[in-house]
Design a protein around this motif. Structure first.
Motif, mmCIF file in Angstrom:
data_model
loop_
_atom_site.group_PDB
_atom_site.id
_atom_site.type_symbol
_atom_site.label_atom_id
_atom_site.label_comp_id
_atom_site.label_asym_id
_atom_site.label_seq_id
_atom_site.Cartn_x
_atom_site.Cartn_y
_atom_site.Cartn_z
ATOM 1 N N LEU A 272 2.456 14.038 -23.575
ATOM 2 C CA LEU A 272 3.622 13.202 -23.848
ATOM 3 C C LEU A 272 4.715 13.976 -24.573
ATOM 4 O O LEU A 272 5.897 13.667 -24.429
ATOM 5 N N GLY A 273 4.341 14.988 -25.325
ATOM 6 C CA GLY A 273 5.343 15.840 -25.982
ATOM 7 C C GLY A 273 6.194 16.580 -24.965
ATOM 8 O O GLY A 273 7.417 16.650 -25.092
ATOM 9 N N ASN A 274 5.551 17.118 -23.932
ATOM 10 C CA ASN A 274 6.304 17.790 -22.866
ATOM 11 C C ASN A 274 7.179 16.797 -22.112
ATOM 12 O O ASN A 274 8.311 17.112 -21.740
ATOM 13 N N LEU A 275 6.636 15.592 -21.885
ATOM 14 C CA LEU A 275 7.428 14.558 -21.222
ATOM 15 C C LEU A 275 8.669 14.252 -22.047
ATOM 16 O O LEU A 275 9.776 14.156 -21.506
ATOM 17 N N GLU A 276 8.503 14.101 -23.353
ATOM 18 C CA GLU A 276 9.655 13.791 -24.194
ATOM 19 C C GLU A 276 10.705 14.896 -24.126
ATOM 20 O O GLU A 276 11.901 14.626 -24.046
ATOM 21 N N GLU A 277 10.274 16.154 -24.126
ATOM 22 C CA GLU A 277 11.228 17.265 -23.992
ATOM 23 C C GLU A 277 11.998 17.173 -22.680
ATOM 24 O O GLU A 277 13.210 17.402 -22.641
ATOM 25 N N LEU A 278 11.302 16.833 -21.587
ATOM 26 C CA LEU A 278 11.959 16.680 -20.287
ATOM 27 C C LEU A 278 12.944 15.516 -20.301
ATOM 28 O O LEU A 278 14.034 15.607 -19.729
ATOM 29 N N LEU A 279 12.556 14.411 -20.939
ATOM 30 C CA LEU A 279 13.451 13.261 -21.037
ATOM 31 C C LEU A 279 14.717 13.626 -21.808
ATOM 32 O O LEU A 279 15.830 13.275 -21.404
ATOM 33 N N MET A 280 14.559 14.334 -22.915
ATOM 34 C CA MET A 280 15.696 14.688 -23.746
ATOM 35 C C MET A 280 16.620 15.687 -23.051
ATOM 36 O O MET A 280 17.837 15.617 -23.202
ATOM 37 N N SER A 281 16.066 16.594 -22.282
ATOM 38 C CA SER A 281 16.888 17.621 -21.621
ATOM 39 C C SER A 281 17.644 17.081 -20.423
ATOM 40 O O SER A 281 18.700 17.606 -20.068
ATOM 41 N N GLU A 282 17.116 16.028 -19.775
ATOM 42 C CA GLU A 282 17.693 15.438 -18.569
ATOM 43 C C GLU A 282 17.825 16.440 -17.417
ATOM 44 O O GLU A 282 18.634 16.251 -16.517
ATOM 45 N N GLU A 283 17.032 17.494 -17.450
ATOM 46 C CA GLU A 283 17.035 18.481 -16.355
ATOM 47 C C GLU A 283 16.253 17.914 -15.173
ATOM 48 O O GLU A 283 15.207 17.300 -15.376
ATOM 49 N N PRO A 284 16.736 18.131 -13.940
ATOM 50 C CA PRO A 284 15.971 17.667 -12.769
ATOM 51 C C PRO A 284 14.609 18.364 -12.699
ATOM 52 O O PRO A 284 14.518 19.552 -12.979
ATOM 53 N N ILE A 285 13.588 17.602 -12.365
ATOM 54 C CA ILE A 285 12.251 18.188 -12.256
ATOM 55 C C ILE A 285 11.645 18.026 -10.871
ATOM 56 O O ILE A 285 10.578 18.533 -10.601
ATOM 57 N N SER A 286 12.308 17.272 -10.001
ATOM 58 C CA SER A 286 11.755 17.089 -8.657
ATOM 59 C C SER A 286 12.854 17.352 -7.626
ATOM 60 O O SER A 286 14.028 17.385 -7.943
ATOM 61 N N GLY A 287 12.397 17.500 -6.410
ATOM 62 C CA GLY A 287 13.354 17.666 -5.337
ATOM 63 C C GLY A 287 13.250 18.998 -4.787
ATOM 64 O O GLY A 287 13.700 19.654 -4.039
ATOM 65 N N ASP B 182 0.831 -1.206 0.000
ATOM 66 C CA ASP B 182 0.000 0.000 0.000
ATOM 67 C C ASP B 182 0.867 1.258 0.000
ATOM 68 O O ASP B 182 0.604 2.202 -0.749
ATOM 69 N N ALA B 183 1.909 1.279 0.817
ATOM 70 C CA ALA B 183 2.783 2.456 0.889
ATOM 71 C C ALA B 183 3.505 2.685 -0.437
ATOM 72 O O ALA B 183 3.618 3.832 -0.907
ATOM 73 N N LEU B 184 3.986 1.610 -1.066
ATOM 74 C CA LEU B 184 4.669 1.752 -2.352
ATOM 75 C C LEU B 184 3.698 2.200 -3.444
ATOM 76 O O LEU B 184 4.051 2.997 -4.319
ATOM 77 N N GLN B 185 2.460 1.717 -3.387
ATOM 78 C CA GLN B 185 1.450 2.149 -4.358
ATOM 79 C C GLN B 185 1.144 3.633 -4.179
ATOM 80 O O GLN B 185 1.032 4.368 -5.158
ATOM 81 N N ARG B 186 0.997 4.071 -2.932
ATOM 82 C CA ARG B 186 0.740 5.499 -2.678
ATOM 83 C C ARG B 186 1.903 6.357 -3.160
ATOM 84 O O ARG B 186 1.693 7.426 -3.730
ATOM 85 N N LEU B 187 3.130 5.882 -2.957
ATOM 86 C CA LEU B 187 4.297 6.606 -3.451
ATOM 87 C C LEU B 187 4.273 6.668 -4.982
ATOM 88 O O LEU B 187 4.549 7.706 -5.580
ATOM 89 N N THR B 188 3.905 5.566 -5.627
ATOM 90 C CA THR B 188 3.803 5.536 -7.085
ATOM 91 C C THR B 188 2.786 6.569 -7.573
ATOM 92 O O THR B 188 3.050 7.312 -8.523
ATOM 93 N N ASP C 277 1.868 9.295 -6.033
ATOM 94 C CA ASP C 277 2.449 10.623 -5.798
ATOM 95 C C ASP C 277 3.480 10.978 -6.875
ATOM 96 O O ASP C 277 3.538 12.125 -7.342
ATOM 97 N N LEU C 278 4.298 9.997 -7.286
ATOM 98 C CA LEU C 278 5.296 10.243 -8.328
ATOM 99 C C LEU C 278 4.633 10.511 -9.675
ATOM 100 O O LEU C 278 5.057 11.409 -10.422
ATOM 101 N N PHE C 279 3.580 9.759 -9.998
ATOM 102 C CA PHE C 279 2.815 10.023 -11.223
ATOM 103 C C PHE C 279 2.232 11.436 -11.180
ATOM 104 O O PHE C 279 2.271 12.166 -12.170
ATOM 105 N N ALA C 280 1.682 11.831 -10.026
ATOM 106 C CA ALA C 280 1.084 13.168 -9.899
ATOM 107 C C ALA C 280 2.124 14.258 -10.109
ATOM 108 O O ALA C 280 1.850 15.262 -10.775
ATOM 109 N N GLU C 281 3.324 14.064 -9.562
ATOM 110 C CA GLU C 281 4.376 15.055 -9.733
ATOM 111 C C GLU C 281 4.794 15.173 -11.196
ATOM 112 O O GLU C 281 4.954 16.269 -11.728
ATOM 113 N N LEU C 282 4.933 14.038 -11.869
ATOM 114 C CA LEU C 282 5.300 14.059 -13.283
ATOM 115 C C LEU C 282 4.181 14.685 -14.119
ATOM 116 O O LEU C 282 4.447 15.498 -15.011
#
Length: 165
Positions: free
Chosen positions: A150-165, A56-62, A64-69
């Motif tokens: 998904l286009g914005n996601l791809e741009e983030l993947l290509m840039s490798e810039e940190p997005i969380s933290g 349950d805790a790992l699912q809730r974390l998952t 939260d991570l989806f929501a942040e992305l």
């Protein structure tokens, strides 16, 4: 609860308070799971309820991570009413002997576009390491179902810039 902790070149020290808040007993054995970009610490021996709580805790974390992305990428706006070009992205593939002949190392991303003359395609080594083809299908389809761009996601993947933290 989320805690931020610095590491040294040799170790990471997890305060007893954190372990106790998570239900770990002092001196008890733990399992460290070294996963891609993630470390998970579990009790070495768990009851059925402890396993349920961990799931349950790992699912809730998952979630939260989806929501942040999703928040970072933003909502899909149907690319101006047309089909999203990122949605059906496929990796450019070239036979190994052609890659070697062109001096392109195996395993690197390739970019392609129509050549100047009909019937030709230009292929070069990409200047990025990651794109949507690196995202597991279940993650892509979940993000798509959530309405994430998904286009914005791809741009983030290509840039490798940190997005969380």
């Amino acid at each position: 609860m989320k805690f931020v902790k610095g590491t040294t070149k040799k170790k990471l020290v997890i305060p007893n308070t954190v372990m106790e808040l998570s239900g770990f007993e002092r001196g008890a054995m733990v399992e460290l799971h070294a996963l891609t970009d993630t470390v998970v610490i579990l009790k070495k021996r768990m009851t059925a309820m402890e396993l349920v709580n961990a799931i349950d805790a790992l699912q809730r974390l998952t979630v939260d991570l989806f929501a942040e992305l999703a928040k970072t990428c933003g909502a899909c706006e149907d690319c101006g009413g047309g089909e999203c070009p990122a949605r059906d992205r496929a990796a450019t593939e070239v036979p190994d002997e052609v890659r070697q002949g062109a001096g392109i190392p195996a395993g690197v991303k390739l970019q392609s576009w129509p050549g100047e003359t009909e019937g030709t395609v230009m292929v070069v080594q990409a200047d990025y390491r990651f794109d949507l083809t690196d995202v597991p299908e279940w993650v892509r389809s979940t993000l798509e179902a959530l309405g994430v761009c998904l286009g914005n996601l791809e741009e983030l993947l290509m840039s490798e810039e940190p997005i969380s933290g």
